[in-house]
Structure formats: structure tokens, C-alpha cells
Design an enzyme around this catalytic site. Sequence first.
Site, short mmCIF file in Angstrom:
data_model
loop_
_atom_site.label_atom_id
_atom_site.label_comp_id
_atom_site.label_asym_id
_atom_site.label_seq_id
_atom_site.Cartn_x
_atom_site.Cartn_y
_atom_site.Cartn_z
N ASP A 1 0.86 -1.17 0.00
CA ASP A 1 0.00 0.00 0.00
C ASP A 1 0.91 1.24 0.00
OD1 ASP A 1 -2.35 1.65 0.44
OD2 ASP A 1 -1.70 1.80 2.52
N ASP B 1 -0.12 5.18 1.04
CA ASP B 1 -0.33 6.10 2.15
C ASP B 1 -0.38 5.35 3.47
OD1 ASP B 1 -0.94 8.86 0.86
OD2 ASP B 1 -2.15 7.45 -0.30
#
Length: 294
Positions: free
Chosen positions: A14, A16
Site C-alpha cells: 500500500d 499512504d
Amino acid sequence: MTNASFPYKAAIFDLDGTLLNAEHKLGDLTIKTLKQCTNLGVDIFIATGRNYPDVYKMVKKLAIDDVVLVTSNGARADFLNGKKVLHHYIEPNIAKGLFQTPFDTTKVYLNSYQGDDWFINQPVPEWQQYFAESGYSYKLTDFNTQHTQAVEKIFFIAKDVDNPIGLAPVEAYVTQHFADVVQITHSMPTCFELMAKGVNKGKTLSELTAMRGYALSDCIAFGDGMNDIEMLQSVGKGCVMANADQKVKDTLPKLEVIGNHKQEAVAQYLQNLLAKPQYCDSLYRLHNKNKKSL
């Protein structure tokens, strides 16, 4: 980076709250580490709720053409070199109905990712800090007349990050009227996100790894949000960030919790594995045995 009992053929990240640092950028150690993994034959997948153009501009400095960018929570996948792999759009008639969802414009923003564009109903200048690295930005639109082509994701964001109560009636309405035709998730408590039914990071990554001749059980993944849960549940080794939403930790209590994204904890974790020479040799052999290309 592995041994016989941990055959990770790919690393999935991922962005953020996970791979990006406190400045919402890829840190130097992170860039170095991803290149080391690639040189050892490890496939790299970036899996994020962000849109493709935003992610492309952010990670192009990696200069690794076969990095796969899984964007809009799995609605789209492209190579960093620009080659398109797959897409899953919300049907136009469903998108039109979602655009008409009632909400309080003083408490909530309505957004959509459509192809390479990001549309929003009101300007939000303070958001630009999150897109400084990519230079990506939104376009203002009236969703009463907005077109419904190539809709990857529709999302509602609460204006008050400390008290996102404005999202509750929105979620209740969508759940009542559209739950059977859309996929519902949250990347964070203040962001309510909708994709085509069945679309999530885990499902799309399963499609992509199958194209490469292996399964998600052969992979390691890192994440922090509710939209990472299917992905983290499906891989051979799932790692949850220390800064993750508590709901993620509660949902996945058996997964290892590592450090904070602000200290490039993912890169540090991988460096500890890369420091074991026998792991690197074993991974290279496992990865290249019967490997297919997308």
C-alpha cells in the site's frame, strides 16, 4: 528474502500510511530497497486507493518498468512502463445513481476517479500537500451532469477529520440502495469508497499473480487501511503498520505489526530479511522457476 518455508515471489505495498514517509514521498531507503528486491527477481506490486496518474508520477523515480500499479483499490492495473493490464469499471447506470446520493455538502466531499481524471464537487486547497510529489490534481464538476464513463471509484470524504459523522447517512443510503451492486470499503475512517461489485485489492492481485504463474500465498504484503484487509488476509505473509487503523489490527489480530511508515518501517523490515544471504539465493531460485509473464 526468503527460505524454503517462506517462498515470497512478490512484495506488495500500500502507499499512504505504509510505503510513503511522513512527507508523503518514497524515501531514499525505500527506493534502494525496492530496487534491491527487483534485482533479486522479486515482483513488485503497488496497491493503493489512489488513481493511476497520481501513483505513476509518484513512483516513476523507481525506474523499474515491470512494477505493477494496482490503483483505485483494484479497479485498474498498469505497468509502470504504461502497459495496461486490466480494469473493472462501475456500470454507467449504477454510477449515475451513486452520483445522486444525498449528502450534506457542508460536511462531505463527493469524488470520482474516471480514467486518468479525478473529479470533485468542491475545491479543497489544503489537500495539495498530499499530492506535492506527483503534481496530480482534481477537476471541479457538477455531479448532476457528470458523465459516467470509465468510473473506477466513487468516494465520499468527510470534511471534519476528527468527527466524520457526515459520512454515516451516506453509508446508510448506499448500503440500502446499492450494496448488491457495488463494493464498499474505507481507506480511512474519513473516506467511504465504492467500486464495482467484487473489486478489491486482494481480488485483483489474485488475478495478477495468477497471470505470473503463482498465487497470493507466495507473496508478502504491507498495509494499514481497511481497504487492505482482503489483500493482507490472502497473502502468505501479511504485515500491518503500527500506525494502522485500529479496526485493521482488530480484524487481523494474528498478523505481525511492524513499525511506523514515517520511519520507512517497510524498507527497514525488508532490509532485515535481505541481510540474510541464504534467503536471497533461495528466493531467486524459487521466483525464476516456471515464472510466467503477464
